[in-house]
Structure formats: C-alpha cells, structure tokens
Design a protein around this motif. Structure first.
Motif, short mmCIF file in Angstrom:
data_model
loop_
_atom_site.label_atom_id
_atom_site.label_comp_id
_atom_site.label_asym_id
_atom_site.label_seq_id
_atom_site.Cartn_x
_atom_site.Cartn_y
_atom_site.Cartn_z
N GLY A 1 -15.65 -12.64 -42.61
CA GLY A 1 -16.74 -13.28 -43.34
C GLY A 1 -17.46 -14.37 -42.57
N GLU A 2 -17.22 -14.47 -41.28
CA GLU A 2 -17.75 -15.58 -40.49
C GLU A 2 -18.65 -15.10 -39.35
OE1 GLU A 2 -15.80 -19.74 -38.97
OE2 GLU A 2 -14.84 -17.92 -38.25
N ILE A 3 -19.69 -15.89 -39.07
CA ILE A 3 -20.56 -15.67 -37.91
C ILE A 3 -20.32 -16.83 -36.93
CG2 ILE A 3 -22.91 -15.38 -37.06
CD1 ILE A 3 -23.74 -14.53 -39.87
N VAL A 4 -19.99 -16.49 -35.70
CA VAL A 4 -19.73 -17.52 -34.68
C VAL A 4 -20.73 -17.37 -33.54
CG1 VAL A 4 -18.07 -18.39 -32.98
CG2 VAL A 4 -17.28 -17.67 -35.24
N PHE A 5 -21.34 -18.48 -33.17
CA PHE A 5 -22.31 -18.52 -32.08
C PHE A 5 -21.67 -19.17 -30.86
CE2 PHE A 5 -24.54 -18.55 -36.09
CZ PHE A 5 -25.58 -17.64 -35.92
N ARG B 1 -20.25 -20.99 -37.33
CA ARG B 1 -19.68 -21.97 -36.41
C ARG B 1 -20.35 -21.89 -35.05
NH1 ARG B 1 -14.66 -21.02 -34.19
NH2 ARG B 1 -14.37 -19.20 -35.53
N LEU B 2 -20.44 -23.02 -34.38
CA LEU B 2 -20.90 -23.06 -32.99
C LEU B 2 -19.70 -23.31 -32.10
CD1 LEU B 2 -22.97 -23.36 -30.66
CD2 LEU B 2 -23.12 -25.80 -31.28
N VAL B 3 -19.59 -22.52 -31.03
CA VAL B 3 -18.54 -22.73 -30.04
C VAL B 3 -19.21 -23.05 -28.71
CG1 VAL B 3 -16.62 -21.69 -28.76
CG2 VAL B 3 -16.94 -21.17 -31.20
N ALA B 4 -18.96 -24.26 -28.21
CA ALA B 4 -19.49 -24.69 -26.91
C ALA B 4 -18.38 -25.46 -26.22
CB ALA B 4 -20.74 -25.56 -27.08
N ASN C 1 -24.87 -21.49 -44.12
CA ASN C 1 -23.76 -22.21 -44.75
C ASN C 1 -22.73 -22.54 -43.67
OD1 ASN C 1 -21.50 -23.06 -46.18
ND2 ASN C 1 -21.79 -21.57 -47.82
N PRO C 2 -22.46 -23.83 -43.43
CA PRO C 2 -21.51 -24.19 -42.37
C PRO C 2 -20.08 -23.76 -42.65
CG PRO C 2 -22.14 -26.13 -43.66
CD PRO C 2 -23.04 -25.01 -44.09
N ARG C 3 -19.80 -23.37 -43.89
CA ARG C 3 -18.44 -22.93 -44.21
C ARG C 3 -18.14 -21.55 -43.62
NH1 ARG C 3 -20.00 -25.49 -49.04
NH2 ARG C 3 -18.69 -27.28 -49.59
N ILE D 1 -18.58 -11.53 -36.96
CA ILE D 1 -19.72 -11.39 -36.06
C ILE D 1 -19.70 -12.48 -35.00
CG2 ILE D 1 -22.24 -11.27 -35.88
CD1 ILE D 1 -22.27 -10.48 -38.87
N ALA D 2 -19.68 -12.08 -33.75
CA ALA D 2 -19.72 -13.03 -32.62
C ALA D 2 -21.03 -12.81 -31.86
CB ALA D 2 -18.53 -12.81 -31.70
N ILE D 3 -21.83 -13.86 -31.75
CA ILE D 3 -23.11 -13.77 -31.05
C ILE D 3 -23.05 -14.67 -29.82
CG2 ILE D 3 -25.61 -14.00 -31.23
CD1 ILE D 3 -25.34 -13.66 -34.25
N ILE D 4 -23.16 -14.06 -28.66
CA ILE D 4 -22.99 -14.77 -27.38
C ILE D 4 -24.34 -15.03 -26.74
CG2 ILE D 4 -22.08 -14.52 -25.03
CD1 ILE D 4 -19.80 -12.85 -26.24
N PHE D 5 -24.55 -16.27 -26.32
CA PHE D 5 -25.77 -16.65 -25.62
C PHE D 5 -25.42 -17.05 -24.19
CE2 PHE D 5 -26.90 -16.99 -30.01
CZ PHE D 5 -28.26 -16.70 -30.07
#
Length: 286
Positions: free
Chosen positions: A123-127, A95-98, A90-92, A66-70
């Motif tokens: 299994g990962e959510i990235v913001f 993730r935050l991408v900036a 859970n930080p595992r 899951i990729a959530i773009i702001f």
C-alpha cells in the motif's frame, strides 16, 4: 483615450480562475507569455496531482508496492520532480528515500542491504532520490568503489530487481537527461542563490570536468541493467517544468487505478520528452 492595456484592481479581484484571466488578457491585447506559461503549468500540474492522489488511494486499497527511482546527472531535476509528485500525497503511505553515504558498518554489508529495508511496504509508494544505482555511475566515476565491486553490482542488480518483480514490487526507473550546457547554467544558478547553494557539492564540481566519463558509465549501466521487467525510462529535462508534467504522466499511464477514466487531462506522456531506453538511442542520452 482609454488605456485598454490596464487591468484595474476591481477587475483582478473579480477573476474566478485562470481561464477568466486568459480571456481578459486577450481582450486587452496584453502579451504575457511567461505568465500564461506559468498559469498553464500550474493548472496542468494540479490536474495531474489530483490523479496521483487517486493512484495513491488505489495503491493503498489494493496493497500495491511501488518504487519510483530517480537517477541522472547532478542538477538534472531529481529533487524538484519528486517534490511535485509528493506535494499532495498522504505521507502515511508515501515516502522519500535519499540516503547519505554508507556508514563503516554498511560498507561491510552486502551492497543492497541498506536499500532492502527502504523498499515499499504493502500500500505504499516510495520515491528514491538516487538509489542502488549510485554504484553504476557516481561511485566508479568518482573512485568511491573498486572495479571488483562495480562489476559485481552489474551482475547482481538484474537478479536483485527480478526478485522484487517476482515478489510483486513495481519498479519504475527514471533517468533524467540534461545537456552539458544546461547543467552548467544550473550549477551557476545554485551558486548565485543562497537558498540553493547547499545543493552544490564537491561531487557536483566534477560533473562538468568528468562529463565524458559519466557518459561512458551511464551507457554501460543502460546496457547491463535495462530489462523487460525493469526498464529504463529516459526523461528530457532541459525544460524542468515540462519534464515534471511528463514524468507524472508516465507514472499515471502505467496503472489502471480507480477513477482514471474521469481524468481532467491527458495521461499519456509526450514521446518527444519521455522514451523507453533502446540500445540504438544510447548515444543520444545525456
């Protein structure tokens, strides 16, 4: 005569939850609208964050990516919104991408290359606090890219996102919409607060001066990059707290995760705050 507007220390210590406090305030005929509003916000945020933890567990178990773009103008509330999303995850598996501005090596690469390695693993959510859409608005407005690079991006990005979609990556794209007047207020507040002054960059300084130019490029971005498989979702953010709650609601509404039916609050977002982009409403979005 007894002062019925006083709350004793003992009474305050005996309060067990927000509802007890509301009842006591009502009983004493004390008007504390700001306090009540804050408590209600905190209560609602906690309930929604519980659902986010459920969503994360489900995504991890089912290997969802899951990729959530702001995206949005400066001071629209991107960072604050993301912090509320990630606060109890859970930080595992989140993730935050900036990303900073590209290095000289990255400038010579395919534009999307440095973003590909940041995409979510199973299994990962990235913001994403800003994303590849820098090239759609900020870069052309500030002359950080050429006209050729800008036009190539608009042609390539729908195909780029379609490849991700076909490969199973779930993309949610948010545009946080703020009025010019509210942006100015937030800029002024940043300058006055020593803890937030670092947020005010040279690019921010141009936000008000180049407002109309930003608007033109933003409208073109929506027209060229809004698709059925990767639509733009607009969030009205003049009220920051309300925007945070409704943005979380939208994300939760997109998934049938385990335990969703037991949610302690409404999961469908307010259509007056959250709306899918349509070409007919493009002129009303900031």
């Amino acid at each position: 005569m007894e002062n019925r507007e006083m709350i004793t220390g003992e009474e305050f210590e005996n309060l067990k939850n927000h509802d007890d406090l509301f009842s006591l305030l009502k009983e004493r005929d004390i008007s504390c609208k700001k306090v009540k509003s804050t408590l209600l916000y905190d209560k609602e945020l906690r309930l929604l964050q519980i659902e986010l933890v459920k969503l994360q567990n489900w995504a991890s178990k089912n290997k969802k990516r899951i990729a959530i773009i702001f995206e949005g103008r400066d001071a629209a509330g991107k960072g604050g919104n993301i912090r509320r999303f990630m606060e109890h995850l859970n930080p595992r598996s989140s993730r935050l991408v900036a990303l900073n501005k590209p290095t000289e090596i990255e400038k010579g690469q395919w534009y999307f290359q440095r973003y590909i390695k940041e995409l979510p693993n199973p299994g990962e959510i990235v913001f994403f606090d800003r994303s590849w859409y820098n090239r759609a608005v900020v870069e052309p407005v500030m002359d950080f890219c050429t006209e050729k690079q800008y036009k190539e991006f608009l042609v390539q990005v729908p195909e780029f996102e379609h490849m991700m979609y076909e490969d199973g990556v779930i993309i949610i794209k948010f545009w946080l919409s703020i009025s010019k007047e509210e942006q100015q207020k937030r800029f002024e507040a940043r300058n006055e607060n020593p803890l937030k002054r670092w947020k005010f960059s040279p690019v921010d300084k141009q936000g008000q001066l180049l407002w109309d130019k930003y608007t033109r490029y933003k409208a073109d971005m929506f027209t060229k990059t809004h698709t059925t498989y990767s639509p733009w979702i607009i969030i009205k953010t003049n009220d920051k707290k309300l925007a945070r709650l409704e943005t979380i609601r939208h994300v939760l509404s997109q998934f049938n995760y385990d335990g969703k039916e037991k949610a302690g609050t409404i999961l469908n977002p307010d259509p007056n705050i959250v709306m899918r982009y349509y070409r007919s409403n493009s002129g009303q979005i900031d």
